[in-house]
Design a protein around this motif. Structure first.
Motif, PDB file in Angstrom:
ATOM      1  N   THR A  15       0.731  -1.093  -0.059  1.00 32.95           N
ATOM      2  CA  THR A  15      -0.042  -0.019  -0.003  1.00 32.95           C
ATOM      3  C   THR A  15       0.719   1.349  -0.035  1.00 32.95           C
ATOM      4  O   THR A  15       0.640   1.995  -0.766  1.00 32.95           O
ATOM      5  N   PRO A  16       1.984   1.402   1.039  1.00 30.02           N
ATOM      6  CA  PRO A  16       2.763   2.562   0.681  1.00 30.02           C
ATOM      7  C   PRO A  16       3.195   2.742  -0.476  1.00 30.02           C
ATOM      8  O   PRO A  16       3.174   3.966  -0.958  1.00 30.02           O
ATOM      9  N   LEU A  17       3.607   1.848  -1.103  1.00 28.01           N
ATOM     10  CA  LEU A  17       4.208   1.572  -2.564  1.00 28.01           C
ATOM     11  C   LEU A  17       3.232   2.519  -3.712  1.00 28.01           C
ATOM     12  O   LEU A  17       3.670   3.276  -4.321  1.00 28.01           O
ATOM     13  N   PHE A  18       2.126   2.046  -3.486  1.00 29.64           N
ATOM     14  CA  PHE A  18       1.152   2.405  -4.409  1.00 29.64           C
ATOM     15  C   PHE A  18       0.913   3.848  -4.091  1.00 29.64           C
ATOM     16  O   PHE A  18       0.737   4.850  -4.905  1.00 29.64           O
ATOM     17  N   VAL A  19       0.788   4.162  -2.740  1.00 30.54           N
ATOM     18  CA  VAL A  19       0.687   5.769  -2.532  1.00 30.54           C
ATOM     19  C   VAL A  19       1.572   6.511  -3.157  1.00 30.54           C
ATOM     20  O   VAL A  19       1.295   7.753  -3.715  1.00 30.54           O
ATOM     21  N   ALA A  20       3.055   6.169  -3.080  1.00 31.60           N
ATOM     22  CA  ALA A  20       3.941   6.731  -3.482  1.00 31.60           C
ATOM     23  C   ALA A  20       4.049   6.935  -5.108  1.00 31.60           C
ATOM     24  O   ALA A  20       4.043   7.958  -5.486  1.00 31.60           O
ATOM     25  N   PHE A  21       3.862   5.880  -5.620  1.00 30.10           N
ATOM     26  CA  PHE A  21       3.667   5.792  -7.210  1.00 30.10           C
ATOM     27  C   PHE A  21       2.607   6.454  -7.599  1.00 30.10           C
ATOM     28  O   PHE A  21       2.698   7.176  -8.841  1.00 30.10           O
ATOM     29  N   TYR A  22       1.539   6.644  -7.103  1.00 30.22           N
ATOM     30  CA  TYR A  22       0.325   7.382  -7.606  1.00 30.22           C
ATOM     31  C   TYR A  22      -0.155   8.531  -6.939  1.00 30.22           C
ATOM     32  O   TYR A  22      -1.149   9.131  -7.167  1.00 30.22           O
ATOM     33  N   LYS A  23       0.817   9.084  -6.074  1.00 32.63           N
ATOM     34  CA  LYS A  23       0.701  10.198  -5.305  1.00 32.63           C
ATOM     35  C   LYS A  23      -0.577  10.076  -4.842  1.00 32.63           C
ATOM     36  O   LYS A  23      -1.496  11.409  -5.056  1.00 32.63           O
ATOM     37  N   LEU A  24      -1.038   9.361  -4.000  1.00 29.99           N
ATOM     38  CA  LEU A  24      -2.644   9.456  -3.480  1.00 29.99           C
ATOM     39  C   LEU A  24      -2.553  10.108  -2.267  1.00 29.99           C
ATOM     40  O   LEU A  24      -1.752  10.326  -1.518  1.00 29.99           O
ATOM     41  N   ARG A  25      -3.918  10.866  -2.305  1.00 30.56           N
ATOM     42  CA  ARG A  25      -4.300  11.317  -0.902  1.00 30.56           C
ATOM     43  C   ARG A  25      -5.728  11.064  -0.596  1.00 30.56           C
ATOM     44  O   ARG A  25      -6.537  11.394  -1.737  1.00 30.56           O
ATOM     45  N   VAL A  26      -6.160  10.616   0.513  1.00 30.90           N
ATOM     46  CA  VAL A  26      -7.413  10.070   0.824  1.00 30.90           C
ATOM     47  C   VAL A  26      -8.355  11.493   1.094  1.00 30.90           C
ATOM     48  O   VAL A  26      -8.122  12.232   1.725  1.00 30.90           O
ATOM     49  N   LEU A  27      -9.447  11.775   0.116  1.00 27.01           N
ATOM     50  CA  LEU A  27     -10.109  12.721   0.292  1.00 27.01           C
ATOM     51  C   LEU A  27     -11.707  12.199   1.273  1.00 27.01           C
ATOM     52  O   LEU A  27     -12.087  13.144   1.804  1.00 27.01           O
TER      53      LEU A  27
END
Lengths: 228, 224
Positions: free
Chosen positions: B116-128
Motif C-alpha cells: 500500500t505505501p508503494l502504491f501511495v508513493a507511485f500514484y501520489k494518492l491522498r485520501v479525500l
C-alpha cells in the motif's frame, strides 16, 4: 423411448418453424425500434431457457450431494452444458440488439446483461473444472462448485444493481407494458426454445450414459486382462 | 483435541513453515511489486485521475498476487501424504480449513501492508473521504479473496494444470467481491460518495461464503 425422442424432435421442429414465422412476420413491428426489435424473440426466450437450465443444474447438484445418485450428476452436467449454449446466444444477441438501439455494443451498467455474463463465466468455469478434474470424485467437487456459483448469483445481481445507480446507463424499454400480441409471440418462442433445450439435453444425456458405459467396460476389460 | 487447538496447531505449523522457507511470501511480494511497476508504466495519470483508478489497480494487483500464495496452500500438504494422513485421522475437516484460511489471510495482509505505501508513493494518492473506512474494507476484502481462494485451491488440487485452474474458478465467483472492494476503495479515495453499501455487500459476501465453505469443506476433503 425412441418413439418419444422422434416425437419430441418433430414437435420441436414444428414449433420452431411456427415461432420463426410468428416472430419475423406475424408479430407487429415495434414503434420506435422498428424491425431490430424482433431479436427480442430470440434474446429473451434464450435467457429464460438458460436460467431454467441453470436452476436444474443447481437442484440436481444438491440432490446429488444428498442422494449420491449418478443420474442427478448426469443431469447437472447436461443442464450446465446446454445452459451455457443458450446463455451464449443471449450474450451474442444482446450486443447486436444494443448497438442500433442504444448506440453502444455493451453497457457495463446494464444489470440483466452483466449478470448473465457473470453467470456465463461461472458455468464455463464449472465445465472446465469437470473437464480438467482427475480425481475419481469429480461429481462431488463439481456439485460443490455449482452450489457456490448459485450462491453467487444474488450477490452479483445486487452489486451490479448498485453499480448501475452510480454510473449512467442507457434507458431500457421504459419498462412499459408489452403488447399482448408480442407477449403471445414471445411465449411461443419460449416454448419452442424449451423444447429445443429438452431435445439437446436428452441427446447429450444419452451420449454421456453411453460414454460412461464404454469407460466402465474398458476399465473392466483392463482389470480382467491384468488378472489373467 | 478441540476445534480451536487443531486450528491453532495447524496455523502455527503453516506460519513456521512459511517463516523458514518464505516461499509464498517472497514470490507474492515480488509479483505484486512487478505488477505495481508495470501498472505505473502502463498508466501515467494525473493526481485526480489516479484517485479514480487506484482502487481498481490496487485490488487487481492484490488479487493476482494472492493467487500465488493460494496455489501453495494445499500443494505443500501433498508432499509426504500429509493430507492423506489428516484424512484418516479423527480430526474434523473444518479446523484444518479455517487454519489454512487464517494463514492465507495473514500472508495476504502482510503483502497489503507492504504494497500500500508503494502504491501511495507511485500514484501520489491522498485520501479525500473518511480514511478509517479503508480498514474494514481491507479486512473484509482480504477475507473475501482468501476464503474462496482457500476453498477453490483445495478443489483444484486434483486437476490437470492445477495452477491455472484456481484463477479460472476463483475469478468469476469473486466478481461481486471485487466490485465491492474496488468501488468502496474508490469511494473513500475520491470522497464523492459513501462506501457504506459496498462494505455491507462485502460483509454479506463474506458471511455467505464462509458459511458455505464450512458446510461443504468436508465433502471436498474426502473427495480429494
Amino acid at each position: 423411448m425412441k418413439r418419444g425422442f422422434t416425437l419430441l424432435a418433430l414437435v420441436t421442429a414444428l414449433l420452431l418453424s411456427f415461432a420463426l414465422y410468428e416472430a419475423l412476420i406475424a408479430a407487429p413491428t415495434e414503434q420506435t425500434m422498428g424491425n431490430v426489435q424482433r431479436i427480442f424473440y430470440y434474446h429473451v426466450p434464450s435467457a429464460w431457457t438458460a436460467f431454467v437450465l441453470f436452476l436444474i443444474n443447481f437442484v440436481s447438484s444438491v440432490v446429488y450431494l444428498i442422494r449420491r445418485n449418478p443420474k442427478a450428476d448426469l443431469l447437472a452436467l447436461v443442464s450446465a452444458e446446454v445452459g451455457v449454449v443458450f446463455c451464449t446466444v443471449v450474450i451474442v444477441t444482446g450486443p447486436i440488439w444494443a448497438r442500433p438501439v442504444w448506440g453502444i455494443w455493451w453497457a457495463p451498467g446494464d444489470i440483466r446483461l452483466t449478470t448473465t455474463l457473470v453467470l456465463w463465466l461461472i458455468y464455463i468455469s464449472y465445465l472446465v473444472l469437470r473437464r480438467f478434474s482427475t480425481s475419481g470424485r469429480t461429481p462431488v467437487v463439481a456439485a460443490v462448485v455449482a452450489i457456490f456459483g448459485a450462491l453467487d448469483v444474488p450477490l452479483v445481481y445486487f452489486s451490479i444493481w448498485f453499480f448501475r445507480t452510480q454510473h449512467p446507463s442507457p434507458v431500457i424499454g421504459g419498462g412499459g407494458s408489452l403488447d399482448p400480441r408480442m407477449a403471445h409471440v414471445l411465449l411461443i418462442n419460449w416454448a419452442a426454445f424449451m423444447c429445443l433445450a429438452w431435445l439437446f439435453s436428452w441427446t447429450r444425456y444419452e451420449l454421456e450414459v453411453a460414454k460412461r458405459q464404454v469407460e466402465e467396460a474398458q476399465a473392466l476389460e483392463s482389470l480382467l486382462e491384468g488378472s489373467r | 483435541m478441540s476445534f480451536l487447538e487443531i486450528t491453532r496447531a495447524t496455523l502455527a505449523k503453516d506460519i513456521r513453515l512459511e517463516w523458514r522457507s518464505k516461499d509464498a511470501i517472497n514470490a507474492m511480494l515480488f509479483f505484486a511489486l512487478l505488477v505495481v511497476v508495470i501498472f505505473s508504466f502502463a498508466f501515467d495519470p494525473t493526481a485526480e485521475e489516479s484517485r479514480r483508478i487506484a482502487g481498481g489497480l490496487i485490488w487487481v494487483a492484490f488479487l493476482f498476487a494472492a493467487v500465488v500464495a493460494l496455489n501453495q496452500t494445499w500443494a505443500r500438504e501433498l508432499r509426504n501424504q500429509v493430507l492423506d494422513a489428516y484424512r484418516v485421522s479423527p480430526a474434523p475437516a473444518n479446523p484444518l480449513f479455517l487454519a489454512k484460511a487464517f494463514g492465507n489471510f495473514i500472508f495476504v495482509s502482510v503483502l497489503e501492508a507492504v504494497m500500500t505505501p508503494l502504491f501511495v508513493a507511485f500514484y501520489k494518492l491522498r485520501v479525500l473521504g473518511p480514511a478509517w473506512e479503508l480498514v474494514p474494507i481491507a479486512l473484509l476484502g482480504t477475507w473475501a479473496l482468501v476464503i474462496n481462494g482457500t476453498f477453490f485451491a483445495a478443489i483444484s488440487l486434483r486437476t490437470r494444470s492445477r495452477e491455472i485452474m484456481l484463477p479460472l474458478l476463483l475469478f468469476p465467483i469473486s466478481i461481486p467481491a471485487l466490485l465491492g472492494m474496488v468501488n468502496a476503495t474508490t469511494a473513500v479515495l475520491t470522497g464523492e460518495e459513501s462506501a457504506r453499501f459496498w462494505i455491507a455487500l462485502l460483509l454479506a459476501y463474506d458471511v455467505v461464503f464462509t458459511a458455505a465453505s464450512l458446510l461443504l469443506f468436508e465433502l471436498v476433503l474426502e473427495a480429494e
